[in-house]
Design an enzyme around this catalytic site. Structure first.
Site, PDB file in Angstrom:
ATOM      1  N   CYS A  89       0.826  -1.204   0.000  1.00  0.00           N
ATOM      2  CA  CYS A  89       0.000   0.000   0.000  1.00  0.00           C
ATOM      3  C   CYS A  89       0.863   1.258   0.000  1.00  0.00           C
ATOM      4  O   CYS A  89       1.993   1.243   0.491  1.00  0.00           O
ATOM      5  CB  CYS A  89      -0.870   0.023   1.245  1.00  0.00           C
ATOM      6  SG  CYS A  89      -1.835  -1.457   1.464  1.00  0.00           S
ATOM      7  N   ARG A 144       5.109   0.223  -6.144  1.00  0.00           N
ATOM      8  CA  ARG A 144       5.101  -0.595  -4.923  1.00  0.00           C
ATOM      9  C   ARG A 144       4.123  -1.764  -5.029  1.00  0.00           C
ATOM     10  O   ARG A 144       4.204  -2.696  -4.234  1.00  0.00           O
ATOM     11  CB  ARG A 144       4.717   0.283  -3.717  1.00  0.00           C
ATOM     12  CG  ARG A 144       5.751   1.337  -3.391  1.00  0.00           C
ATOM     13  CD  ARG A 144       5.184   2.348  -2.432  1.00  0.00           C
ATOM     14  NE  ARG A 144       4.880   1.778  -1.139  1.00  0.00           N
ATOM     15  CZ  ARG A 144       5.640   1.908  -0.063  1.00  0.00           C
ATOM     16  NH1 ARG A 144       6.767   2.580  -0.125  1.00  0.00           N
ATOM     17  NH2 ARG A 144       5.292   1.369   1.081  1.00  0.00           N
ATOM     18  N   TRP A 154      -3.090  -2.626  -1.415  1.00  0.00           N
ATOM     19  CA  TRP A 154      -2.710  -3.990  -1.788  1.00  0.00           C
ATOM     20  C   TRP A 154      -3.434  -4.882  -0.785  1.00  0.00           C
ATOM     21  O   TRP A 154      -3.115  -4.864   0.405  1.00  0.00           O
ATOM     22  CB  TRP A 154      -1.195  -4.132  -1.681  1.00  0.00           C
ATOM     23  CG  TRP A 154      -0.645  -5.417  -2.226  1.00  0.00           C
ATOM     24  CD1 TRP A 154      -0.344  -5.673  -3.533  1.00  0.00           C
ATOM     25  CD2 TRP A 154      -0.293  -6.592  -1.498  1.00  0.00           C
ATOM     26  NE1 TRP A 154       0.163  -6.946  -3.648  1.00  0.00           N
ATOM     27  CE2 TRP A 154       0.210  -7.525  -2.420  1.00  0.00           C
ATOM     28  CE3 TRP A 154      -0.357  -6.953  -0.140  1.00  0.00           C
ATOM     29  CZ2 TRP A 154       0.646  -8.800  -2.044  1.00  0.00           C
ATOM     30  CZ3 TRP A 154       0.069  -8.220   0.234  1.00  0.00           C
ATOM     31  CH2 TRP A 154       0.565  -9.126  -0.717  1.00  0.00           C
ATOM     32  N   ASN A 199      -1.570   2.035   5.955  1.00  0.00           N
ATOM     33  CA  ASN A 199      -0.709   0.928   5.502  1.00  0.00           C
ATOM     34  C   ASN A 199      -0.417   0.058   6.721  1.00  0.00           C
ATOM     35  O   ASN A 199      -0.166   0.595   7.800  1.00  0.00           O
ATOM     36  CB  ASN A 199       0.641   1.441   4.990  1.00  0.00           C
ATOM     37  CG  ASN A 199       0.529   2.162   3.666  1.00  0.00           C
ATOM     38  OD1 ASN A 199      -0.549   2.230   3.091  1.00  0.00           O
ATOM     39  ND2 ASN A 199       1.642   2.688   3.201  1.00  0.00           N
ATOM     40  N   GLY A 200      -0.380  -1.251   6.532  1.00  0.00           N
ATOM     41  CA  GLY A 200      -0.059  -2.128   7.660  1.00  0.00           C
ATOM     42  C   GLY A 200      -1.236  -3.013   8.001  1.00  0.00           C
ATOM     43  O   GLY A 200      -2.200  -3.123   7.228  1.00  0.00           O
ATOM     44  N   GLU A 246      17.968 -17.203  -8.206  1.00  0.00           N
ATOM     45  CA  GLU A 246      17.605 -15.846  -8.593  1.00  0.00           C
ATOM     46  C   GLU A 246      17.082 -15.811 -10.035  1.00  0.00           C
ATOM     47  O   GLU A 246      16.105 -15.125 -10.335  1.00  0.00           O
ATOM     48  CB  GLU A 246      18.816 -14.916  -8.404  1.00  0.00           C
ATOM     49  CG  GLU A 246      18.608 -13.472  -8.793  1.00  0.00           C
ATOM     50  CD  GLU A 246      17.485 -12.755  -8.047  1.00  0.00           C
ATOM     51  OE1 GLU A 246      16.928 -13.317  -7.094  1.00  0.00           O
ATOM     52  OE2 GLU A 246      17.134 -11.639  -8.459  1.00  0.00           O
ATOM     53  N   LYS A 290      13.372 -14.517 -11.015  1.00  0.00           N
ATOM     54  CA  LYS A 290      13.148 -13.426 -11.976  1.00  0.00           C
ATOM     55  C   LYS A 290      12.143 -13.852 -13.033  1.00  0.00           C
ATOM     56  O   LYS A 290      11.217 -13.126 -13.351  1.00  0.00           O
ATOM     57  CB  LYS A 290      14.443 -13.004 -12.678  1.00  0.00           C
ATOM     58  CG  LYS A 290      15.446 -12.171 -11.896  1.00  0.00           C
ATOM     59  CD  LYS A 290      14.998 -10.774 -11.581  1.00  0.00           C
ATOM     60  CE  LYS A 290      14.213 -10.715 -10.312  1.00  0.00           C
ATOM     61  NZ  LYS A 290      14.897 -10.626  -9.068  1.00  0.00           N
ATOM     62  N   GLU A 303       8.455 -14.368 -11.576  1.00  0.00           N
ATOM     63  CA  GLU A 303       7.695 -13.242 -11.017  1.00  0.00           C
ATOM     64  C   GLU A 303       7.201 -12.269 -12.078  1.00  0.00           C
ATOM     65  O   GLU A 303       6.206 -11.585 -11.862  1.00  0.00           O
ATOM     66  CB  GLU A 303       8.479 -12.499  -9.921  1.00  0.00           C
ATOM     67  CG  GLU A 303       9.670 -11.728 -10.383  1.00  0.00           C
ATOM     68  CD  GLU A 303      10.374 -10.999  -9.247  1.00  0.00           C
ATOM     69  OE1 GLU A 303       9.710 -10.525  -8.319  1.00  0.00           O
ATOM     70  OE2 GLU A 303      11.619 -10.908  -9.296  1.00  0.00           O
ATOM     71  N   HIS A 341      17.893 -36.061  -7.746  1.00  0.00           N
ATOM     72  CA  HIS A 341      17.160 -36.590  -6.592  1.00  0.00           C
ATOM     73  C   HIS A 341      15.658 -36.367  -6.715  1.00  0.00           C
ATOM     74  O   HIS A 341      14.959 -36.303  -5.714  1.00  0.00           O
ATOM     75  CB  HIS A 341      17.714 -35.969  -5.313  1.00  0.00           C
ATOM     76  CG  HIS A 341      19.157 -36.300  -5.110  1.00  0.00           C
ATOM     77  ND1 HIS A 341      19.574 -37.462  -4.509  1.00  0.00           N
ATOM     78  CD2 HIS A 341      20.280 -35.651  -5.494  1.00  0.00           C
ATOM     79  CE1 HIS A 341      20.901 -37.510  -4.505  1.00  0.00           C
ATOM     80  NE2 HIS A 341      21.351 -36.415  -5.100  1.00  0.00           N
ATOM     81  N   LYS A 358       6.397  -4.187  -4.346  1.00  0.00           N
ATOM     82  CA  LYS A 358       7.821  -3.929  -4.315  1.00  0.00           C
ATOM     83  C   LYS A 358       8.392  -4.195  -2.930  1.00  0.00           C
ATOM     84  O   LYS A 358       9.470  -4.728  -2.770  1.00  0.00           O
ATOM     85  CB  LYS A 358       8.089  -2.480  -4.756  1.00  0.00           C
ATOM     86  CG  LYS A 358       9.544  -2.062  -4.711  1.00  0.00           C
ATOM     87  CD  LYS A 358      10.365  -2.816  -5.742  1.00  0.00           C
ATOM     88  CE  LYS A 358      11.841  -2.489  -5.704  1.00  0.00           C
ATOM     89  NZ  LYS A 358      12.633  -3.558  -6.319  1.00  0.00           N
TER      90      LYS A 358
HETATM   91  O1  M6R Z   1      13.176  -4.811  -0.048  1.00  0.00           O
HETATM   92  P1  M6R Z   1      13.729  -6.195   0.177  1.00  0.00           P
HETATM   93  O2  M6R Z   1      15.034  -6.399  -0.521  1.00  0.00           O
HETATM   94  O3  M6R Z   1      13.793  -6.570   1.612  1.00  0.00           O
HETATM   95  O4  M6R Z   1      12.675  -7.158  -0.496  1.00  0.00           O
HETATM   96  C1  M6R Z   1      12.782  -8.546  -0.351  1.00  0.00           C
HETATM   97  C2  M6R Z   1      11.969  -9.262  -1.401  1.00  0.00           C
HETATM   98  O5  M6R Z   1      10.613  -8.969  -1.252  1.00  0.00           O
HETATM   99  C3  M6R Z   1      12.408  -8.860  -2.813  1.00  0.00           C
HETATM  100  O6  M6R Z   1      13.772  -9.093  -2.996  1.00  0.00           O
HETATM  101  C4  M6R Z   1      11.631  -9.628  -3.890  1.00  0.00           C
HETATM  102  O7  M6R Z   1      11.901 -10.985  -3.815  1.00  0.00           O
HETATM  103  C5  M6R Z   1      11.989  -9.059  -5.253  1.00  0.00           C
HETATM  104  N1  M6R Z   1      10.983  -8.141  -5.683  1.00  0.00           N
HETATM  105  C6  M6R Z   1      12.157 -10.073  -6.283  1.00  0.00           C
HETATM  106  O8  M6R Z   1      12.560  -9.507  -7.485  1.00  0.00           O
END
Ligand code: M6R
Length: 616
Positions: A2, A27, A82, A108-109, A489, A493, A496, A512, A611
């Site tokens: 949010c 965000r 959100w 927010n929260g 990673e 990528k 997502e 395995h 984000k």
């Molecule tokens: O702001 P942060 O680095 O703590 O966020 C952690 C994860 O939410 C963040 O790295 C997320 O996995 C990425 N958006 C992935 O690309």
């Protein structure tokens, strides 16, 4: 997650608030809303608050505003939601209100005790129109309102448990905006007879760079003439106005089609910034101003726990390898969400390193507090200056890679790996590593940015390779040693932003179980650069090929031999293995980007994602 923007001043608030919401779009959100106090008084008409909300993008809210001829007034609130409590619908979008008192609120929260409060308020005759915890808070403030908005907010916040950043207005107080925070970021931008409050500096910097970053339990009453900071018990709290270090150009898209592409391409520059003044070639050492006070503790450390989530956790895993390898200190990387709940044992000499781009990730913060409360020294490896993690750790190192807007983390990842590498060298040099040995690595470290430039020049090759496999719905990413986290990673990528199912794993693990998945033409991306386990990776490649899988290898420049074993090869320059993840990840970032574009997805706003994940 949010986003909040609020304004009090002399300008018409609507456009300013909507512009602010657009700056927060990255965000992640699913609905948006705005409330503006119209202070005009005529006949029986007294100051009143108008509200508009819409499901979907901020542009949908703009359309609504246009249809109704806009909202007038110089005091207002806006929000991107959100969904946490209740589905995505207009009734659940913020602002929420309490009709009886004329109070409007954005939040927010999560209010954890909202169910009990709701029962209490229903007994008092309040009728709820949404499923949200936020509406409960607006009604609670309304219930306590006796002509003093600040006091009502303080009173309500004494009753709630959970996390919040809130902005509140009341139609009976046309010159007052009250904001507060606990566990969710909020910044008050201070202008000339105007104030812009936001959950993120990017919504403020177009108006002012002077700001107060709120601490937990701060409540701020803002009028056009000034503001007062108190706590929830109304004790005055001192605040510091500081300069926001955020350049407006850095958050503009420029000529790029997406922030993610911009940020991938920024990596040579962002890493130069990250290294600037920290690599001392002459002395063969790393200089990290933020750590010098704790250099002794780092040298004597008996265990390093690195924690984070998502991409940050993958960087932490590389940190685990490199700290053990170079500094010879036992290290472990762990999901913050798991660490915090498993009653961890923290012995003397334990250092916890919280890795986070935003510095606001709820799980990472909770893990940090857990370790700190049990006696660990806490360090932050964070990008956002002034974020909660950067303030709540004993010391730390900023990434200095500039604002990352794309939801898919790219330049923050290479920045995190770069900083963790420097921390490893900082420790290693003070423990066992000779100046010459260190200088050799530093020489190469310094060339990483130009080597990334060389990889980026092959973008067209990466795009063509991606095109060959983009219709496939299942991919594997495999690597060993330092590049096992890189494989994770790469898979993250791809999934997502392109919504392709991808799994990352240690190459040896494939046998395995996951090998059963391999069928004719299934893409398997191997990080197969030269290193200690090169031959073993080649055997794993053969196993995939034998089952009909198509192999895309990320290999070392000059390795012509590998072409005979794979369908496609993407080359990266040769560097010592421990520095290779900063290079091998680049083709994977580009591949994910191209796949998402080819599949027609909104790369910077992937579905369901935020984000910064500021709730558990
Ligand atoms: O702001 P942060 O680095 O703590 O966020 C952690 C994860 O939410 C963040 O790295 C997320 O996995 C990425 N958006 C992935 O690309």
């Amino acid at each position: 997650m949010c986003g909040i923007v609020a304004y009090i001043g002399t300008k018409q608030a609507q456009n300013l608030l909507v512009e602010g919401l657009k700056r927060l779009e990255y965000r992640g959100y699913d609905s948006a809303g705005i409330a503006i106090l119209d202070a005009s008084v005529s006949g029986s008409r007294s100051p009143h608050i108008n509200i508009t909300r819409a499901v979907g993008r901020v542009s949908a809210l703009e359309d609504r505003l246009e249809q109704i001829g806009g909202l007038r007034g110089t005091l207002g609130l806006a929000h991107t939601r959100w969904a946490t409590h209740g589905g995505v619908c207009e009734a659940n979008a913020h602002p929420h209100k309490d009709d009886k008192s004329g109070i409007y609120l954005v939040h927010n929260g999560i209010i954890e005790n909202y169910s009990a409060l709701k029962i209490y308020l229903e007994e008092k005759g309040h009728k709820f129109t949404s499923e949200t915890d936020t509406e409960v808070l607006s009604m609670l403030i309304g219930e306590l309102y006796e002509g003093d908005l600040e006091a009502a907010v303080q009173g309500a916040l004494r009753e709630v448990t959970g996390a919040y950043a809130i902005a509140v207005i009341c139609d009976k107080e046309p010159d007052t905006l009250v904001v507060a925070r606990k566990g969710s970021p909020l910044i008050v931008g201070v202008g000339d007879k105007e104030f812009v409050v936001a959950s993120d500096a990017s919504a403020i910097v177009a108006h002012t760079t002077q700001a107060v970053t709120l601490d937990d339990y701060n409540v701020v009453k803002i009028t056009r003439d000034g503001f007062r900071t108190s706590d929830i018990h109304n004790a005055t709290v001192s605040h510091k106005v500081t300069q926001l270090e955020l350049d407006l150009d850095a958050i503009e898209l420029g000529d790029y089609s997406h922030y993610m592409l911009k940020e991938i391409n920024e990596q040579p520059r962002s890493l130069r910034n990250c290294f600037r003044g920290r690599i001392d070639q002459r002395e063969g050492k790393i200089v990290l101003g933020g750590l010098t006070t704790y250099a002794k503790e780092l040298v004597k450390a008996r265990r390093i726990i690195l924690t984070g989530q998502g991409t940050a956790l993958h960087a932490a895993m590389i940190g685990e390898y490199i700290i053990e390898d170079l500094a010879k200190v036992p290290a472990v990387a762990e999901y913050a969400s798991e660490f915090r709940y498993r009653n961890p044992i923290i012995e003397d000499g334990t250092i916890v390193v919280a890795v986070s781009q935003s510095g606001e990730t709820a799980d990472t913060l909770a893990a940090l507090y857990e370790a700190r409360d049990r006696g660990a020294l806490s360090l932050g490896v964070v990008n956002v200056v002034g974020s909660t993690i950067s303030r709540d750790t004993d010391a730390g190192v900023y990434l200095r890679v500039g604002p990352e807007i794309g939801v898919a983390s790219t330049k923050a990842f290479t920045g995190q790996v770069a900083v963790l590498t420097m921390i490893a060298l900082f420790m290693a040099r003070r423990r066992f590593m000779s100046a010459d040995q260190c200088a050799d690595l530093l020489k190469v470290l310094d060339t990483i940015p130009e080597k990334i430039e060389r990889i980026l020049e092959q973008d067209d090759v990466v795009r063509k390779v991606t095109q060959k496999y983009v219709e496939r719905d299942n991919w594997l990413f495999l690597g060993r040693g330092y590049n096992y986290p890189t494989a994770l990673e790469g898979a993250l990528k791809l999934k997502e932003i392109s919504y392709i199912h991808a799994e990352g794993m240690p190459a040896a693990e494939m046998k395995h179980g996951p090998i059963a998945l391999i069928n004719e033409g299934m893409p398997a991306v191997f990080i197969a650069n030269r290193g200690r386990q090169y031959d073993k990776v080649m055997s794993n490649i053969a196993e995939v090929r034998a089952r009909g899988g198509h192999v895309i290898a990320v290999a070392t420049e000059g390795d012509e031999q590998i072409k005979n074993h794979c369908q496609d090869v993407l080359y990266v320059p040769e560097v010592p293995e421990c520095l290779s993840p900063m290079l091998t990840v680049i083709p994977l970032q580009l591949m994910a980007y191209h796949a998402a574009v080819m599949r027609g997805h909104d790369v910077d706003k992937p579905r369901n994602l935020a984000k910064s994940v500021t709730v558990e």
